[in-house]
Design a protein around this motif. Structure first.
Motif, mmCIF file in Angstrom:
data_model
loop_
_atom_site.group_PDB
_atom_site.id
_atom_site.type_symbol
_atom_site.label_atom_id
_atom_site.label_comp_id
_atom_site.label_asym_id
_atom_site.label_seq_id
_atom_site.Cartn_x
_atom_site.Cartn_y
_atom_site.Cartn_z
ATOM 1 N N GLY A 24 -12.744 12.488 -2.222
ATOM 2 C CA GLY A 24 -11.444 13.054 -1.932
ATOM 3 C C GLY A 24 -11.306 13.569 -0.517
ATOM 4 O O GLY A 24 -10.249 14.078 -0.147
ATOM 5 N N GLY A 25 -12.351 13.409 0.279
ATOM 6 C CA GLY A 25 -12.342 13.958 1.624
ATOM 7 C C GLY A 25 -11.512 13.186 2.625
ATOM 8 O O GLY A 25 -11.167 13.724 3.681
ATOM 9 N N TYR B 29 -4.282 11.090 -8.969
ATOM 10 C CA TYR B 29 -2.879 11.442 -9.082
ATOM 11 C C TYR B 29 -2.112 10.995 -7.854
ATOM 12 O O TYR B 29 -2.655 10.875 -6.761
ATOM 13 N N LEU B 30 -0.836 10.785 -8.048
ATOM 14 C CA LEU B 30 0.075 10.575 -6.935
ATOM 15 C C LEU B 30 1.273 11.492 -7.148
ATOM 16 O O LEU B 30 2.094 11.250 -8.029
ATOM 17 N N PHE C 185 0.816 -1.198 0.000
ATOM 18 C CA PHE C 185 0.000 0.000 0.000
ATOM 19 C C PHE C 185 0.850 1.248 0.000
ATOM 20 O O PHE C 185 1.870 1.324 0.686
ATOM 21 N N VAL C 186 0.410 2.244 -0.752
ATOM 22 C CA VAL C 186 1.079 3.532 -0.787
ATOM 23 C C VAL C 186 0.150 4.642 -0.304
ATOM 24 O O VAL C 186 0.470 5.376 0.627
ATOM 25 N N ALA C 187 -1.005 4.758 -0.938
ATOM 26 C CA ALA C 187 -1.940 5.827 -0.603
ATOM 27 C C ALA C 187 -3.322 5.461 -1.099
ATOM 28 O O ALA C 187 -3.474 4.666 -2.021
ATOM 29 N N ALA C 188 -4.340 6.051 -0.499
ATOM 30 C CA ALA C 188 -5.713 5.816 -0.923
ATOM 31 C C ALA C 188 -6.530 7.076 -0.709
ATOM 32 O O ALA C 188 -6.199 7.909 0.135
ATOM 33 N N ILE C 189 -7.604 7.184 -1.461
ATOM 34 C CA ILE C 189 -8.456 8.361 -1.386
ATOM 35 C C ILE C 189 -9.907 7.960 -1.569
ATOM 36 O O ILE C 189 -10.238 7.102 -2.382
ATOM 37 N N SER C 190 -10.769 8.583 -0.790
ATOM 38 C CA SER C 190 -12.186 8.268 -0.828
ATOM 39 C C SER C 190 -12.847 8.852 -2.068
ATOM 40 O O SER C 190 -12.252 9.626 -2.815
ATOM 41 N N ILE D 158 -1.850 12.036 -2.542
ATOM 42 C CA ILE D 158 -2.833 11.493 -3.465
ATOM 43 C C ILE D 158 -3.954 12.512 -3.630
ATOM 44 O O ILE D 158 -4.349 13.185 -2.680
ATOM 45 N N SER D 159 -4.440 12.633 -4.839
ATOM 46 C CA SER D 159 -5.546 13.538 -5.118
ATOM 47 C C SER D 159 -6.366 12.981 -6.267
ATOM 48 O O SER D 159 -5.947 12.031 -6.944
#
Length: 127
Positions: A55-56, A80-81, A47-52, A70-71
């Motif tokens: 985006g919240g 994006y990362l 795992f690196v990053a995650a976003i809902s 992350i966005s």
């Protein structure tokens, strides 16, 4: 079903920045929670990053916290990362992943949670 295509990888020197993009097909991108994972040769995908969905909410691995962001832009069906201060240990194939989330709060750091995966993009950081 959604198709994910990563781009933006490359060979860079340690300390520099790189931005990865993941473009999703379809018209329901805003229903998907999204994640970034990476896999180095001989290693498990991590795992690196995650976003809902909205985006919240974002999650980050400790190893990238403060360096990666992350966005997402739901209007562009893209996540994006942004990777800053890259280190040789960041070298890996980077994958984006997606899963339909019924609630905006649905999100996970787990590889097994995600249903859809891109083909990956290589990031190589030299020292």
């Amino acid at each position: 079903q959604v198709q994910l295509v990563e781009s933006g990888g490359g060979l860079v020197q340690a300390g520099v920045s790189l931005r990865l993009s993941c473009a999703a097909s379809g018209r329901t991108f805003s229903n998907y929670a999204m994640g970034w994972f990476r896999q180095a040769p001989g290693k498990e995908r991590e795992f690196v990053a995650a976003i809902s969905r909205s985006g919240g909410t974002t999650y980050y691995a400790d190893s990238v916290k403060g360096r990666f962001t992350i966005s997402r832009d739901n209007a562009k069906n893209t996540v994006y990362l942004q990777m800053n201060s890259l280190k040789p240990e960041d070298t890996a194939v980077y994958y984006c992943a997606a899963k339909v989330a019924v609630f905006d709060s649905g999100l996970s750091r787990s590889v097994a949670w995600y249903d859809y995966w891109g083909q990956g993009t290589q990031v190589t950081v030299s020292s």
